[in-house]
Write an enzyme that holds these catalytic residues in place. Sequence first.
Site, PDB file in Angstrom:
ATOM      1  N   TYR A   1       0.701  -1.147   0.113  1.00 14.65           N
ATOM      2  CA  TYR A   1       0.124   0.066   0.161  1.00 14.65           C
ATOM      3  C   TYR A   1       0.739   1.293   0.066  1.00 14.65           C
ATOM      4  O   TYR A   1       2.120   1.198   0.215  1.00 14.65           O
ATOM      5  CB  TYR A   1      -0.962   0.064   1.372  1.00 14.65           C
ATOM      6  CG  TYR A   1      -0.325   0.516   2.477  1.00 14.65           C
ATOM      7  CD1 TYR A   1      -0.573   1.637   3.007  1.00 14.65           C
ATOM      8  CD2 TYR A   1       0.461  -0.465   3.274  1.00 14.65           C
ATOM      9  CE1 TYR A   1      -0.023   2.087   4.459  1.00 14.65           C
ATOM     10  CE2 TYR A   1       1.037  -0.289   4.449  1.00 14.65           C
ATOM     11  CZ  TYR A   1       0.679   1.218   4.964  1.00 14.65           C
ATOM     12  OH  TYR A   1       1.380   1.616   6.124  1.00 14.65           O
TER      13      TYR A   1
ATOM     14  N   GLU B   1      11.821   2.172  14.260  1.00 12.69           N
ATOM     15  CA  GLU B   1      10.856   3.232  13.774  1.00 12.69           C
ATOM     16  C   GLU B   1       9.576   3.471  14.548  1.00 12.69           C
ATOM     17  O   GLU B   1       9.688   2.386  15.650  1.00 12.69           O
ATOM     18  CB  GLU B   1      10.548   3.080  12.468  1.00 12.69           C
ATOM     19  CG  GLU B   1       9.970   1.763  11.985  1.00 12.69           C
ATOM     20  CD  GLU B   1      10.012   1.324  10.698  1.00 12.69           C
ATOM     21  OE1 GLU B   1      10.132   2.369   9.851  1.00 12.69           O
ATOM     22  OE2 GLU B   1       9.885   0.288  10.240  1.00 12.69           O
TER      23      GLU B   1
ATOM     24  N   LYS C   1       6.420  -1.951   2.009  1.00 10.86           N
ATOM     25  CA  LYS C   1       5.386  -1.260   2.665  1.00 10.86           C
ATOM     26  C   LYS C   1       4.102  -2.018   2.479  1.00 10.86           C
ATOM     27  O   LYS C   1       3.240  -2.213   1.490  1.00 10.86           O
ATOM     28  CB  LYS C   1       5.083   0.190   1.992  1.00 10.86           C
ATOM     29  CG  LYS C   1       4.183   1.015   2.883  1.00 10.86           C
ATOM     30  CD  LYS C   1       4.242   2.381   2.271  1.00 10.86           C
ATOM     31  CE  LYS C   1       3.212   3.165   3.298  1.00 10.86           C
ATOM     32  NZ  LYS C   1       3.499   3.316   4.677  1.00 10.86           N
TER      33      LYS C   1
ATOM     34  N   LEU D   1      11.201   1.317   7.185  1.00  9.73           N
ATOM     35  CA  LEU D   1      10.749   1.873   5.829  1.00  9.73           C
ATOM     36  C   LEU D   1      11.326   2.833   5.473  1.00  9.73           C
ATOM     37  O   LEU D   1      11.742   3.866   6.298  1.00  9.73           O
ATOM     38  CB  LEU D   1       9.351   2.013   6.099  1.00  9.73           C
ATOM     39  CG  LEU D   1       8.458   2.762   4.917  1.00  9.73           C
ATOM     40  CD1 LEU D   1       8.034   1.502   4.005  1.00  9.73           C
ATOM     41  CD2 LEU D   1       6.994   3.273   5.310  1.00  9.73           C
TER      42      LEU D   1
END
Length: 287
Positions: free
Chosen positions: A33, A183, A151, A207
């Site tokens: 996505y 993260e 992702k 990411l």
Amino acid sequence: MMRTVYVNGEYLPETEAKVSIFDRGFLMADGVYEVTSVLDGKLIDFEGHALRLQRSLDELDMRNPISSEDLLEVHRELVRLNGIDEGMIYLQITRGAPGDRDFVFPDPETTDPTIVLFTQNKPGLADNPAAKQGIKVISIEDIRWGRRDIKTVQLLYPSMGKMMAKKAGADDAWMVEDGVVTEGTSNNAYIVKGNRIITRSLSQSILHGITRAAVLRFAREAQMEVEERDFTIAEAQEADEAFVTSASTFVMPVVEIDGVALGGGVPGRVAPRLREIYLDESRKAAI
């Protein structure tokens, strides 16, 4: 107002949008996505999101059902049809619905990918009050799969992390692996010492944030020092300030980590300035 969404080449009222129960995104989280921000009715960092989408698909050996040019047109049409001035566009592509459940990938020649897009209207997105007061984060163990650079729609643990933070009276969570911060649940994490911005370097562990790339570029252009390396929660608690970046929050100050206040519990000077620069420059480049 009922939204118009996009499903496999069609613009439909959201109540008429349907995806097969055999879709692998539903059964296997076999999908990727992207989320693109909309400011002033224009798309922020669209090219970066389109490039990362293709990278995610390539890493999973998944066919892209739409060209970048057509994808841009779909984004713009959804903005127009739904009257979005400030908000988000969510895009999801899965490996499709082969007609039954199986761990083995379906033949891409006979099973088309599923593509879905919808808008989220968020007036005041750029003027989020949280950016003026900052957010509080807690630390949690990072137990996600190893390919966080892709992702994917495997978002259960990040969702659980946000709920852990909510239960603890915080706003979000920073994930920790092998003693260092990876993260946030849906954002990249940073600390600031003096004029130096510290954030984890790119790898399969985090990411590759589109907002991250832009913010670090703007920081360097503003003569701020950027150091890409690991840091611990303890180091973060001793920092002058901290912040996160993402497509939906842009640059968001962090004022508390695991109950320890940073900078007297109020945003410092670096994060607000970077937010201002990012919003100004992104609006200029929006399409």
